[in-house]
Motif scaffolding. Structure first.
Motif, PDB file in Angstrom:
ATOM      1  N   GLU A 173      45.378  47.256  29.791  1.00 26.94           N
ATOM      2  CA  GLU A 173      44.681  46.023  29.409  1.00 26.94           C
ATOM      3  C   GLU A 173      45.012  44.909  30.400  1.00 26.94           C
ATOM      4  O   GLU A 173      44.157  44.119  30.765  1.00 26.94           O
ATOM      5  CB  GLU A 173      45.078  45.602  27.986  1.00 26.94           C
ATOM      6  N   LEU A 174      46.263  44.904  30.831  1.00 27.35           N
ATOM      7  CA  LEU A 174      46.691  43.891  31.791  1.00 27.35           C
ATOM      8  C   LEU A 174      45.922  44.059  33.105  1.00 27.35           C
ATOM      9  O   LEU A 174      45.465  43.080  33.703  1.00 27.35           O
ATOM     10  CB  LEU A 174      48.195  44.035  32.038  1.00 27.35           C
ATOM     11  N   ILE A 175      45.762  45.296  33.531  1.00 31.82           N
ATOM     12  CA  ILE A 175      45.037  45.547  34.784  1.00 31.82           C
ATOM     13  C   ILE A 175      43.575  45.115  34.635  1.00 31.82           C
ATOM     14  O   ILE A 175      42.998  44.496  35.533  1.00 31.82           O
ATOM     15  CB  ILE A 175      45.158  47.031  35.186  1.00 31.82           C
ATOM     16  N   LYS A 176      42.996  45.422  33.482  1.00 29.91           N
ATOM     17  CA  LYS A 176      41.617  44.988  33.228  1.00 29.91           C
ATOM     18  C   LYS A 176      41.511  43.473  33.298  1.00 29.91           C
ATOM     19  O   LYS A 176      40.591  42.924  33.908  1.00 29.91           O
ATOM     20  CB  LYS A 176      41.197  45.427  31.820  1.00 29.91           C
ATOM     21  N   GLY A 177      42.459  42.808  32.648  1.00 29.02           N
ATOM     22  CA  GLY A 177      42.444  41.342  32.650  1.00 29.02           C
ATOM     23  C   GLY A 177      42.539  40.795  34.062  1.00 29.02           C
ATOM     24  O   GLY A 177      41.804  39.886  34.449  1.00 29.02           O
ATOM     25  N   PHE A 178      43.426  41.402  34.838  1.00 32.60           N
ATOM     26  CA  PHE A 178      43.592  41.006  36.237  1.00 32.60           C
ATOM     27  C   PHE A 178      42.291  41.216  37.010  1.00 32.60           C
ATOM     28  O   PHE A 178      41.804  40.325  37.712  1.00 32.60           O
ATOM     29  CB  PHE A 178      44.718  41.818  36.877  1.00 32.60           C
ATOM     30  N   TRP A 179      41.729  42.384  36.831  1.00 31.91           N
ATOM     31  CA  TRP A 179      40.512  42.709  37.591  1.00 31.91           C
ATOM     32  C   TRP A 179      39.385  41.725  37.271  1.00 31.91           C
ATOM     33  O   TRP A 179      38.729  41.191  38.163  1.00 31.91           O
ATOM     34  CB  TRP A 179      40.072  44.139  37.305  1.00 31.91           C
ATOM     35  N   LEU A 180      39.181  41.492  35.978  1.00 34.24           N
ATOM     36  CA  LEU A 180      38.086  40.599  35.584  1.00 34.24           C
ATOM     37  C   LEU A 180      38.309  39.196  36.140  1.00 34.24           C
ATOM     38  O   LEU A 180      37.380  38.558  36.631  1.00 34.24           O
ATOM     39  CB  LEU A 180      37.949  40.563  34.060  1.00 34.24           C
ATOM     40  N   GLN A 181      39.547  38.747  36.086  1.00 31.23           N
ATOM     41  CA  GLN A 181      39.802  37.403  36.605  1.00 31.23           C
ATOM     42  C   GLN A 181      39.560  37.356  38.113  1.00 31.23           C
ATOM     43  O   GLN A 181      38.981  36.394  38.636  1.00 31.23           O
ATOM     44  CB  GLN A 181      41.238  36.972  36.298  1.00 31.23           C
ATOM     45  N   TRP A 182      39.971  38.408  38.787  1.00 30.29           N
ATOM     46  CA  TRP A 182      39.800  38.428  40.243  1.00 30.29           C
ATOM     47  C   TRP A 182      38.318  38.460  40.606  1.00 30.29           C
ATOM     48  O   TRP A 182      37.876  37.770  41.530  1.00 30.29           O
ATOM     49  CB  TRP A 182      40.545  39.638  40.824  1.00 30.29           C
ATOM     50  N   VAL A 183      37.554  39.228  39.860  1.00 29.42           N
ATOM     51  CA  VAL A 183      36.110  39.301  40.102  1.00 29.42           C
ATOM     52  C   VAL A 183      35.487  37.920  39.872  1.00 29.42           C
ATOM     53  O   VAL A 183      34.645  37.457  40.636  1.00 29.42           O
ATOM     54  CB  VAL A 183      35.474  40.357  39.171  1.00 29.42           C
ATOM     55  N   MET A 184      35.957  37.245  38.818  1.00 26.77           N
ATOM     56  CA  MET A 184      35.433  35.909  38.559  1.00 26.77           C
ATOM     57  C   MET A 184      35.756  34.961  39.705  1.00 26.77           C
ATOM     58  O   MET A 184      34.927  34.146  40.110  1.00 26.77           O
ATOM     59  CB  MET A 184      36.026  35.363  37.261  1.00 26.77           C
ATOM     60  N   LEU A 185      36.947  35.100  40.248  1.00 26.83           N
ATOM     61  CA  LEU A 185      37.337  34.224  41.359  1.00 26.83           C
ATOM     62  C   LEU A 185      36.412  34.417  42.562  1.00 26.83           C
ATOM     63  O   LEU A 185      36.183  33.481  43.329  1.00 26.83           O
ATOM     64  CB  LEU A 185      38.793  34.473  41.760  1.00 26.83           C
ATOM     65  N   ALA A 186      35.877  35.621  42.704  1.00 23.57           N
ATOM     66  CA  ALA A 186      34.936  35.845  43.812  1.00 23.57           C
ATOM     67  C   ALA A 186      33.735  34.905  43.676  1.00 23.57           C
ATOM     68  O   ALA A 186      33.281  34.311  44.657  1.00 23.57           O
ATOM     69  CB  ALA A 186      34.485  37.299  43.827  1.00 23.57           C
ATOM     70  N   ILE A 187      33.244  34.755  42.458  1.00 26.59           N
ATOM     71  CA  ILE A 187      32.113  33.847  42.256  1.00 26.59           C
ATOM     72  C   ILE A 187      32.545  32.407  42.530  1.00 26.59           C
ATOM     73  O   ILE A 187      31.837  31.638  43.178  1.00 26.59           O
ATOM     74  CB  ILE A 187      31.558  33.965  40.818  1.00 26.59           C
ATOM     75  N   VAL A 188      33.718  32.058  42.039  1.00 19.42           N
ATOM     76  CA  VAL A 188      34.214  30.692  42.249  1.00 19.42           C
ATOM     77  C   VAL A 188      34.347  30.403  43.741  1.00 19.42           C
ATOM     78  O   VAL A 188      33.948  29.336  44.229  1.00 19.42           O
ATOM     79  CB  VAL A 188      35.574  30.506  41.532  1.00 19.42           C
ATOM     80  N   ILE A 189      34.864  31.371  44.472  1.00 15.13           N
ATOM     81  CA  ILE A 189      35.040  31.190  45.916  1.00 15.13           C
ATOM     82  C   ILE A 189      33.684  31.052  46.596  1.00 15.13           C
ATOM     83  O   ILE A 189      33.492  30.212  47.480  1.00 15.13           O
ATOM     84  CB  ILE A 189      35.866  32.356  46.496  1.00 15.13           C
ATOM     85  N   GLY A 190      32.726  31.866  46.144  1.00 11.17           N
ATOM     86  CA  GLY A 190      31.374  31.753  46.687  1.00 11.17           C
ATOM     87  C   GLY A 190      30.809  30.353  46.472  1.00 11.17           C
ATOM     88  O   GLY A 190      30.225  29.748  47.378  1.00 11.17           O
ATOM     89  N   LEU A 191      31.029  29.830  45.279  1.00  8.79           N
ATOM     90  CA  LEU A 191      30.554  28.475  44.958  1.00  8.79           C
ATOM     91  C   LEU A 191      31.224  27.441  45.858  1.00  8.79           C
ATOM     92  O   LEU A 191      30.563  26.563  46.417  1.00  8.79           O
ATOM     93  CB  LEU A 191      30.898  28.137  43.506  1.00  8.79           C
ATOM     94  N   ALA A 192      32.535  27.558  45.972  1.00 12.67           N
ATOM     95  CA  ALA A 192      33.278  26.573  46.761  1.00 12.67           C
ATOM     96  C   ALA A 192      32.881  26.639  48.230  1.00 12.67           C
ATOM     97  O   ALA A 192      32.813  25.615  48.914  1.00 12.67           O
ATOM     98  CB  ALA A 192      34.781  26.795  46.597  1.00 12.67           C
TER      99      ALA A 192
END
Ligand SMILES: Nc1ncnc2c1ncn2[C@@H]1O[C@H](COP(=O)(O)OP(=O)(O)O)[C@@H](O)[C@H]1O
Ligand SMILES: [Mg+2]
Lengths: 258, 258, 285
Positions: free
Chosen positions: B133-152
């Motif tokens: 579950e921890l790995i899933k949480g990490f992965w999802l957050q990291w994937v989300m950061l990709a969008i944030v980085i794209g925006l920035a």
């Protein structure tokens, strides 16, 4: 002879900076040709359009009309830059890197192998005399040292054409001499060098040919010896007369004495 | 690809030579340690408050790192003029953007791994650790950061000042995280034309809130199945691609001299 | 630009510092509050908004109790404001009422709303309550809620209930209730919990008798002013029943019978109380 650098009716307009202000015409219908193996001095007072022209050659600025070619390839294609080295006018490099790391980074961009890169970096650091400071972050470098890092990075790919924007400005006499020496060496190796300057003394000693532009317009172009002969004066006088300072009187004085 | 990786490597190196990351890490560790020592009603095995504080800090830190690092990349290159020697190499502007994006994303990934390791250790001191579950949480957050980085990254080219870009990014990301999922419900209660507008926003924005699995991690719930995580990853990839493309379209024709 | 980054870092640093400070000083602040009857450091920090934050923490206790399954203001469901179900036993009317409200607050999204339907997989959609030993997880939120909004009586009763009934910490429950009583000296609910705690857990029927007697007085004062229909008769019956039990434990059987008779009038199930009365009368003979 192979033409290395060419501009055809190059025209660059900058968008107006503020409302109601006119467009700034930085380069007007410039035609230049630099042949292989030449050291070409690109002269003009501040604001003449030298940097702008170089920016077009490097693809930073788009020409309003006309075209520019490096090695016969339109400058809008990145591949045109494979065989050139460029030293910008005023640059700070990635401050958090050391000279060695910086050069390794650029070497990677040129797809050099690790061994190739090591060898080249070794050579260059010796050439620009930064061997002792190679492991220090660039932010600790003096201005002269930064300029020499700049030269080293411009040479990383052993380029056939070097574009140097005022390589000696802001350096002390010793620094200038070193830069001149390096240009001389490159010339001996058969490289083509295209550099801008408003320091006329140094231009006279290293250049084969020069072009003088003023307010974006090409005023004079030719071999240094020919120019001196036809205008009957040294480069400085020719330059000043073109810029319109001390104008004809200087040239006239020169012709009277002869 | 070597070029993109070289540029990405530079971003990563920069992040780990600056103090931001360490400050945020230390802050997270200190606050979590203080919370770890806190004692309520003589119960010293309380874990959920601890986890929620730690994860909250991780989320804030990761967002700060992602936005601030990304927002300054291109502006810093332009301001210190390092972009000129870079683009004078055979590097396309698209490669610069891709390299910057990849570098920021990988750098955030490395930071996130460190943060999640810490979170895992903290959790394991008090309860059984659900590693998948921890790995899933990490992965999802990291994937989300990709969008944030794209925006920035897009913002860093559209807006002049990195600080205003960062602020806008924080507001947008925060807004989506808090409200994005509810806009559909909000729209239902509106009258035209508000309704259509809110629905349009609802369907257009990237739904970052899906990737926020803090509540589930804190409360020991099962996270979404891997298949849904994969779908969410694909969804994010579409947004990242669109953002990068838009960024490139703006950056492609941009005149670069300051 | 670097300046902006630094400013951000400073801001974060300040938040960190204030949080850490608050966390450390809360217990000390408590002592100060006890001695001076003034707000603790936390209350100073949060100023006027503290009531709002306090009720947010109480809500957070409830969220934790539900392991994150909780409606937001957007779900159209009324967020529970009365949290008495937290202390009710499984299957009781309050518990069932609560289940009805909470089981289905998620509205099924329309078929075409793919965003909402997909998003559902990333939400917590199962209604559960914390089990025994995990119930301690709600305690920090209650503590924080009490710090910030000391006038909210439910914080203390809910907290004391978990400490007493599930976590086997009657002393801590008593301490917490006493803290509540200082802030709300006339709360019959706190007095009732305190009395019950003394009766059932601390085995001190005499103290229980006093506390419950006071609870009854306070109930009359507070609820007596309200219109008949709005009075909390349920708690009154509980108070009286426990008064009766205290009297019984203390040995005053006639008094106990008297209270049971009173309770019988209020109870929805008078027969059960009658049985107790009969039993007591039988024992007296
Ligand atoms: N980004 C710009 N926007 C508007 N005008 C510019 C810009 N860059 C340069 N110029 C103008 O174009 C002219 C040529 O500048 P430049 O090429 O830098 O001169 P040089 O390098 O010969 O000193 C100058 O008048 C300068 O003010
Ligand atoms: Mg210039």
């Amino acid at each position: 002879m192979e033409t290395i650098l060419e501009t055809k009716n190059l025209r660059v307009e900058y968008r107006p900076q503020g409302r109601g202000q006119p467009k700034k015409l930085a380069v007007r219908d410039l035609n230049l040709k630099v042949e292989a193996g030449e050291v070409f001095g690109f002269l003009g007072p501040n604001g003449a359009g030298k940097t702008t022209t170089m920016n077009v050659l490097l693809g930073f600025v788009n020409a309003t009309s006309g075209a520019a070619y490096l090695f016969g390839v339109d400058v809008r294609q990145p591949i045109a830059r494979q065989r050139i080295g460029y030293l910008p006018e005023l640059t700070y490099y990635y401050k958090f890197l050391t000279a060695e790391e910086l050069l390794r980074f650029y070497a990677r961009i040129f797809g050099m192998s690790r061994a190739q890169a090591d060898e080249r970096i070794e050579e260059l650091l010796k050439l620009v005399e930064l061997d002792s400071a190679r492991k220090r972050p660039i932010k600790t470098y003096s201005k002269g040292m930064q300029q020499r890092v700049g030269l080293a990075q411009a040479l990383i790919n052993d380029p056939d054409l070097l574009i140097l924007d005022e390589p000696t400005s802001g350096l002390d006499p010793l620094g200038r001499m070193k830069v001149r020496e390096i240009i001389q060496r490159l010339k001996n190796e058969g490289k083509t060098v295209f550099f801008s300057s408003h320091e006329l003394g140094e231009v006279e000693t290293v250049c084969d040919r020069v072009a003088i532009i003023h307010q974006g317009e090409l005023k004079v172009e030719g071999r240094v010896d020919d120019l001196v002969e036809t205008h009957q004066g040294n480069l400085e006088k020719i330059f000043l007369s073109i810029v319109g300072y001390e104008g004809r009187s200087a040239v006239a004085a020169a012709s009277v004495t002869s | 690809m070597t070029t993109i990786l070289a540029i990405a490597g530079l971003v990563i190196k920069e992040l780990y030579r600056r103090k931001d990351f360490y400050v945020l890490l230390v802050m997270t560790v200190v606050i979590t340690a203080v919370s770890w020592l806190m004692n309520f009603f003589g119960e010293n095995n309380i874990v959920r408050l601890l986890k929620s504080i730690c994860l909250m800090l991780i989320w804030i830190s990761a967002l700060v790192i992602a936005v601030v690092t990304t927002a300054r990349q291109i502006p810093a290159e332009r301001e210190s003029r390092t972009i000129f020697p870079l683009l004078a190499k055979p590097v396309t502007r698209r490669q610069v953007l891709m390299g910057k994006f990849l570098g920021c994303w990988l750098a955030c990934g490395i930071a996130l791994v460190v943060f999640y390791l810490f979170f895992g250790i903290v959790t394991a001191t008090r309860e059984h650790l659900a590693v998948t579950e921890l790995i899933k949480g990490f992965w999802l957050q990291w994937v989300m950061l990709a969008i944030v980085i794209g925006l920035a990254l897009l913002g860093s080219i559209v807006f002049a000042a990195p600080s205003s870009n960062s602020t806008i990014c924080f507001v947008v990301v925060g807004g989506i995280l808090f409200l994005g999922g509810h806009l559909g419900q909000v729209a239902m209660h509106l009258t035209e034309p508000g309704r259509t507008i809110v629905y349009a926003v609802y369907f257009l924005i990237p739904h970052l809130e899906w990737y926020n699995q803090r509540e589930a991690l804190v409360n020991d719930r099962a996270l979404a199945a891997w298949s849904y995580c994969a779908l969410a990853t694909a969804y994010a990839a579409v947004y990242v691609a669109a953002l990068l493309q838009a960024t490139w379209l703006v950056f492609r024709r941009k005149t670069l001299n300051v | 630009m670097k300046q902006a980054t630094n400013q951000l870092l400073i801001l974060i640093g300040l938040v960190v510092a204030s949080f850490s400070g608050a966390a450390w000083l809360a217990p000390q602040g408590e002592a100060v509050a006890a001695s001076e009857g003034q707000g603790s450091l936390l209350t100073l920090l949060f100023g006027e908004g503290r009531k709002v934050v306090g009720s947010y923490f109480l809500r957070q206790a409830d969220v934790t109790f539900h392991s994150g399954y909780y409606p937001t203001i957007f779900d159209g469901a009324q967020e529970p404001t009365d949290r008495r179900y937290m202390t009710s036993t499984e299957g009781s009317p309050e518990d069932e009422q609560h289940d009805r409200e909470m089981d289905n607050f998620f509205k099924e999204p329309p078929r075409w709303d793919l965003i909402a339907r997909f998003g559902r997989h990333f939400m917590i959609t199962e209604h559960t309550h914390l089990k025994e030993e995990n119930q301690r997880e709600i305690l920090p939120w209650l503590k924080l809620s009490a710090e910030l909004d000391p006038q909210n009586v439910q914080t203390y009763t809910v907290g004391a209930y978990f400490l007493r009934a599930h976590l086997h910490k009657p002393e801590q429950a008593e301490k917490f209730l006493r803290q509540g009583l200082r802030a709300n000296p006339n709360s019959y609910e706190i007095l009732y919990e305190l009395g019950r705690l003394n009766l059932e857990n601390l085995k001190n029927p005499f103290r229980a008798r006093n506390l419950l007697g006071k609870a009854l007085k306070c109930w009359d004062q507070e609820e007596g002013q309200k219109p008949e229909k709005e009075r909390n008769l349920y708690t009154k019956e509980e108070i009286i029943t426990h008064l009766a039990l205290s009297e019984k434990e203390a040995g005053d059987i006639p008094k106990a019978i008297e209270y049971f008779e009173m309770a019988k009038k209020l109870s929805p199930n008078p027969q059960a109380i009658q049985n107790w009365i009969d039993e007591l009368k039988h024992g007296m003979r």
